[in-house]
Write an enzyme that holds these catalytic residues in place. Structure first.
Site, PDB file in Angstrom:
ATOM      1  N   TRP A   1       0.449  -1.337   0.184  1.00  0.00           N
ATOM      2  CA  TRP A   1       0.081   0.168   0.123  1.00  0.00           C
ATOM      3  C   TRP A   1       1.434   1.132   0.090  1.00  0.00           C
ATOM      4  CZ3 TRP A   1      -0.765   3.226   4.012  1.00  0.00           C
ATOM      5  CH2 TRP A   1      -0.928   3.167   5.468  1.00  0.00           C
TER       6      TRP A   1
ATOM      7  N   GLU B   1       1.572  -1.616  12.706  1.00  0.00           N
ATOM      8  CA  GLU B   1       1.048  -3.162  13.131  1.00  0.00           C
ATOM      9  C   GLU B   1       1.914  -3.180  14.731  1.00  0.00           C
ATOM     10  OE1 GLU B   1       4.218  -3.477   9.531  1.00  0.00           O
ATOM     11  OE2 GLU B   1       2.231  -4.149   8.413  1.00  0.00           O
TER      12      GLU B   1
ATOM     13  N   LYS C   1       3.769   2.263  16.275  1.00  0.00           N
ATOM     14  CA  LYS C   1       5.145   2.045  14.872  1.00  0.00           C
ATOM     15  C   LYS C   1       5.069   3.101  14.142  1.00  0.00           C
ATOM     16  CE  LYS C   1       6.414  -1.718  11.570  1.00  0.00           C
ATOM     17  NZ  LYS C   1       5.864  -2.255  10.718  1.00  0.00           N
ATOM     18  N   GLN C   2       4.243   3.476  13.450  1.00  0.00           N
ATOM     19  CA  GLN C   2       4.223   4.068  12.254  1.00  0.00           C
ATOM     20  C   GLN C   2       2.775   5.365  12.678  1.00  0.00           C
ATOM     21  OE1 GLN C   2       3.719   1.260   9.660  1.00  0.00           O
ATOM     22  NE2 GLN C   2       3.134   3.226   8.290  1.00  0.00           N
TER      23      GLN C   2
END
Lengths: 743, 743
Positions: free
Chosen positions: B363, B494, B601-602
């Site tokens: 993605w 994630e 994480k992000q």
């Protein structure tokens, strides 16, 4: 589901050869004696589908982990019970042609596992490609009285020819595990020796890259005797040597209608019990004694040992021969797998009947097997299973420290051989932590049944404190809920992963903390707490009390049921009967679909209510049973038995019966199409529980044994035997009521 | 973090050989032209650490899935861009000794990637074991103007000796992938031919067990020219043949201080672009033309192509040479990886710089790369990236149907080559479904930027309907909440798996449904909806509207922030700064500990607020930024850029700057110690976004382009170029303000 095994109260009978199910039959007809075991394969060469498997208790190899995507903390290896020397092997060439049932016409065939005396027999008549017809008769057993010995008697009788047979009796160690992760073989040869009709083969497990992994040495020895018309024969013979292989080939003249018999007396020794350097010498001495005793004496001793076992644990069911066969099949295999003499051993999910899953110890041992052994075997047997975990406490503390815990917090592994974690799915390995609860509960269970409170001081408290420290660190304070919560767990229902506040896990955690505090109080009064536990009474007790008081439990006030986990009510709540064509969902649905569905693999909230039944009213149990039971798909072999027990408690005999049928003949009828991989050994104990604690309603409370039996509709009557605090009791239940007799 | 690459505005320079970082340097100095690419390895034999990698766009192999525990629905294979023929190889023996920098004393050494003209040069002087000193000069490039060609010029100059060199120029296809799941090699030889100083090697990917997997044929050809003191030499030479190997060995006299040069003209063709049966003939013709043009002409054309690219996309930063080098490095590699000529290609996470991760499409393409290509390349380039997904719609529908969806619901894969899913972690493969949202969003983004609404009718609507159908089936009605919920997902963060109601995913789903309805209305008015979509307007529109109205979004009314998922507030809410010594947590913590922590994480909620910024007030953004940013550990290379953009929007230039520094030189300074595996190609587009959409404040709304620039503290000024609806614009920002110029 298969239906080729004949119904019989004591025997498992394959009448007419079913090569298409041969691996299933091999599993069903496995033999064992707690020290060794093997699948029910043919002795002579067989080129059809077969999984040759010979296993020696406690002997394993650290098979390098196989993983798609590595996660921090995954174990380096998966400890596997490994395929060992094939001791019953024969190669038979008749007039130059190998005897192999896959290439013969089968004229008649019976393969029978006699559960009463623990023997595997085969009688079959075949026509070879060259027209030779002959009868094979074989009997073998792994001796229950001499547990490093096994014996085979194998005969052939020519029916329409005379000729020559070359019979090679061998020990073959050039074997591999079907489930080897990277196709490796695990053995290297140490020594081989052939002396007359004796031969010895010594192997050692290969060096592994991991530290502190033991290497095992095994020695198998065979002593071969040859008979013609039941008279000892001296015939010409030659030694045969190969890679990890020793054998002896006999040249035999075959006479029409005269039986030629080979007897193999075998010993299987392991360095777990003997110094490797003297193992061959020990084998020679042992084998000499065995061979001297002879087949009939050994068989007699073996039968006597089985008779004693059945005397303590038999369950008789009248009026339902399939149920009778099923329950004895389960008891038989449990007895073969674990005899409780050695606290280093445990109960593998497949026992000695296959290789799948590896490892030997799951929480099944505590949740399912210990109740069985408590009631059917001397106290030491279940005690040894507890001591096994006690001996691995330090490893459980190391395991927890890998995951970031400290101060002696212990997390027992999901799957283990020597105390180290072997499993490598994060949602199981790191999150299915309720196993710790079952290990604590087993201590309670043992003491409740036996009354042996002294266990706490020497062993039990150490384990309880380690586990309680783990729970105390694993919960966290939720500012939002003003409660202690437990995030990211997988409960017994493995069709949910990484959930928050699994009710069962939270309940087991809270219960463990309570029970540990009780145990602490008892030990303080009875000799004092060991200094090496470094127990900080003020701080730890206070923290644990706080958690006990403020633990969070998801609850649906509307339905008045406990919720399996946070968010459970967001699911679409369906019944298993709504999705019949989709079952089993573990074969038909992708994992995400299973996870977001309401369907339950095995008892979860209900497992907790089963363990702690006195904490809940019948009405509470009823509400929860009615909420969860319809969503339960029982795709774990461990599920139906708990439902049987609870259904009996609720007086729902029909439901109990329906559940019982799913468990009792799971392997015999190969319900899940996986019996070829081996038997579901630990769930067999669940079947026993379903009868004794379910239909029989057996309970122990405050040192009192009680029964509350019901009779399943299809049975005329049944009886079971349990030992309780030194007394063997027989409970007989029929339509008129029940009777408890001290024997 | 490493610091051995010299700071320079246009070049990546390794001064002095760093064998310990050789694989890092090879990654950094990779070359490519959209059709092919290779790592910056040495041409001559090198026995030290090196990952030789040559890759041809669109050529892959279905490497058999490797998994610890299989789950239903896992893909059979992981499609991998595979190591192809090593075309630049030379073996040089001087007076019988192999020239190998690992066995030489390095007297001086420069390896330089010139980003302005896309060439890789090396100049080094070495002393061989026998005392021979010589200088190596090499230049090579993958031609941007002739994209099936590559050229190498390689010279040696003896400094203190005269002697003989045996120079073998070869094509070597006996290569393997370092990341091959089961150690397999993927190529078989089809043909080889050596004609004079030309040689051709044709390979085909091996047969695979899976259906519908294409097999690729590649042909590499080489034409070798030899020069002494820049004059063409005719010398004795011999053909060399091996398994998947062709070469020619030249015997050359070396004269002190006289340069001997080998030129290799190479073509790399694939059956994606040529009929396999005529590929060798095409190669001969093509190579003939290339060799005829000669090195200088080819280099000139190549430089011109690069000049044009830089003319459209350069970013100049004054006052911070490290930042200048970093941003050009990112732009350079993006341009090398994808040129947008071919809708069958996409942007692999490592491009042509390494093998890790496999696949080519994540993605990342939609969320990060498309904005870059929209602004820096002709419209067709980003359109081709969209069409790529359109062409794979049927596979996405099949993929969804494997997971139990129907009626044309489409789930695009997490990782793919040809539209089939390759990834095999259930929590990603089956649950990280927000990727579908990014694919829908890219259609919006493209139309918003280009104004090309016609894209909807022919391509866009098909994809939007497929994705909307997926969302409509993936949510379920919660009786408890009286809302639509989405259970069991993994969001962009994630570090949470299998959560319920990830705010970002729910928001993207709701948005997709809305946008699809808008698109439907537009297409209906402008030509009508394709019949083959079988769109049931009444039923589907009604259902979608209902979901749009009743979608559930977790929210904390107290803090007035969106909650990343249900239950987020049960976590212990810490800041990343509280656990400095534990970072990076993905290396120091077990997975369960990461999952139950609050650490992100992000960008997740913030990613949604970035995509849909007009839906939220500045105050809302501020509250959410202040809640989530401190918990974000940025352990994905895709994270800091989004934070830079949002921080700029909030006027927090210092925070923006801090975030920017983490992304711009990620690979150049090897922050994560993984550059040796290849470069983080897709996150490079994020770095570009951080400058243009972050510092530059570029936005497009209602067909209007706007800027709102800020100047990072350490920069004197900067400028960037973007194309917008046919006009190239240059934005210059300095302390006094900013200027936008049409060029």
């Amino acid at each position: 589901m298969k239906n080729y095994i004949k119904h019989d109260p004591w025997c498992i009978i394959e009448e007419g050869f079913h090569p298409e199910f041969n691996e299933v039959t091999e599993s069903l007809m496995s033999l064992g004696n707690g020290r060794m075991g093997q699948r029910g394969s043919f002795e002579e060469t067989y080129s059809g589908a077969s999984l040759q498997g010979n296993y020696i208790a406690g002997v394993w190899f650290p098979d390098k982990t196989k993983v798609g995507w590595w996660k921090n903390g995954y174990p380096n290896y998966f400890a596997k019970v490994i395929n060992a020397i094939n001791w019953n092997g024969l190669s038979i060439q008749i007039d130059g042609i190998e005897l192999d049932l896959a290439t013969c016409e089968i004229i008649s065939f019976w393969r029978t596992l006699n559960m009463k005396d623990g023997t595997l027999k085969r009688v079959c008549t075949v026509k070879m490609e060259n027209g030779h017809e002959l009868t094979i008769e074989s009997v073998r057993f792994c001796s229950m009285s001499h547990d490093e010995a096994a014996v085979l008697s194998y005969s052939i009788t020519p029916l329409n020819f005379a000729g020559t047979a070359k019979i090679t009796a061998f020990l073959d160690g050039d074997v591999s595990n079907k489930d080897s992760n990277h196709g490796e073989k695990f053995w290297e040869e140490v020594d081989k020796e052939i002396v007359g009709t004796e031969a010895y083969l010594t192997l050692k497990t290969k060096e592994s890259p991991w530290e502190n992994v033991p290497r095992f040495t095994i020695t198998s020895g065979m002593h071969v005797k040859l008979f013609k018309a039941e008279k000892v024969q001296e015939v010409q013979s030659l030694p045969v040597r190969g890679d990890k292989y020793v054998g002896r080939t006999f040249e035999v003249d075959l006479t029409t209608n005269i039986k030629t018999t080979v007897q193999k007396y075998v010993c299987n020794l392991s360095s777990e019990n003997h110094a490797p350097e003297s193992q061959v010498a020990v084998a020679k001495k042992y084998l000499n004694e065995i061979a001297h005793l002879g087949f009939e004496v050994l068989l007699g001793d073996h039968k006597k040992a089985w008779e004693e076992k059945w005397n303590h644990n038999d369950i008789k069911i009248n009026g339902d021969i399939a149920a009778q066969q099923g329950i004895r099949f389960n008891i038989f295999h449990l007895e073969q797998t674990y005899t409780g003499k050695d606290a280093r051993l445990n109960i593998g999910p497949k026992g000695f009947t296959g290789e799948k899953y590896g490892g030997v110890t799951y929480w099944d041992t505590e949740a399912y097997c210990i109740p069985f052994y408590l009631a059917t075997a001397p106290e030491e047997v279940s005690k040894n299973l507890l001591v096994y975990r006690h001996n691995q406490l330090q490893k459980a503390i190391e395991n927890a420290s890998i995951l970031g815990f400290n101060n002696g917090a212990a997390l027992y592994p999901m799957v283990t051989m020597n105390g180290e974690e072997c499993h490598n799915e994060w949602e199981i390995t790191f999150e299915e932590i309720h196993r710790n609860g079952a290990i604590a509960y087993a201590i309670y269970d043992y003491i409740n049944y036996t009354g042996d409170k002294s266990y706490l001081k020497d062993y039990g408290l150490d384990v309880l404190i380690g586990i309680s420290r783990f729970w105390a660190q694993r919960v966290n304070w939720s500012e939002d809920k003003k409660k202690y919560v437990m995030l990211g767990v997988t409960g017994p229902n493995e069709y949910e992963n990484n959930v928050n506040n699994n009710w069962y896990t939270n309940y087991m955690a809270q219960w463990t903390l309570k029970y540990t505090l009780e145990a602490l109080a008892y030990v303080k009064e009875n000799g004092g707490v060991k200094a090496e536990l470094n127990f900080d009474e003020a701080a730890e007790t206070k923290h644990w009390q706080d958690i006990i008081e403020k633990m969070y439990f998801p609850y649906d006030a509307g339905r008045q049921v406990f919720l399996q986990q946070d968010g459970f009510l967001d699911k679409e709540l369906l019944a298993a009967t709504d999705i019949e064509e989709h079952r089993p969902i573990n074969q038909k649905w992708s994992w995400d679909r299973i996870l977001r569905s309401c369907f339950i693999k095995q008892a979860d909230v209900l497992q907790g209510m089963y363990f702690h039944e006195d904490d809940f009213s019948k009405e509470e149990l009823e509400r929860n049973f009615d909420f969860y039971e319809p969503m339960t798909v029982h795709e774990s072999s461990l599920s139906p038995c708990v439902h049987t027990i609870l259904a009996c408690k609720l007086g729902r005999i029909e439901k109990a019966d329906e559940m019982y049928v799913r468990t009792a003949r799971l392997d015999l009828d190969d319900y899940n199409n996986d019996t070829e991989d081996g038997l579901h050994i630990t769930s067999m104990a669940g079947t026993w529980m379903a009868v004794v604690k379910g239909f029989g309603g057996m309970r122990v409370k405050d040192g009192e044994l009680s029964f509350n039996p019901v009779l399943p509709g299809s049975w005329e009557s049944y009886s079971f035997r349990v030992g309780f605090q030194g007394v063997l009791k027989e409970v007989t239940v029929n339509k008129d009521g029940y009777e408890v007799k001290d024997l």
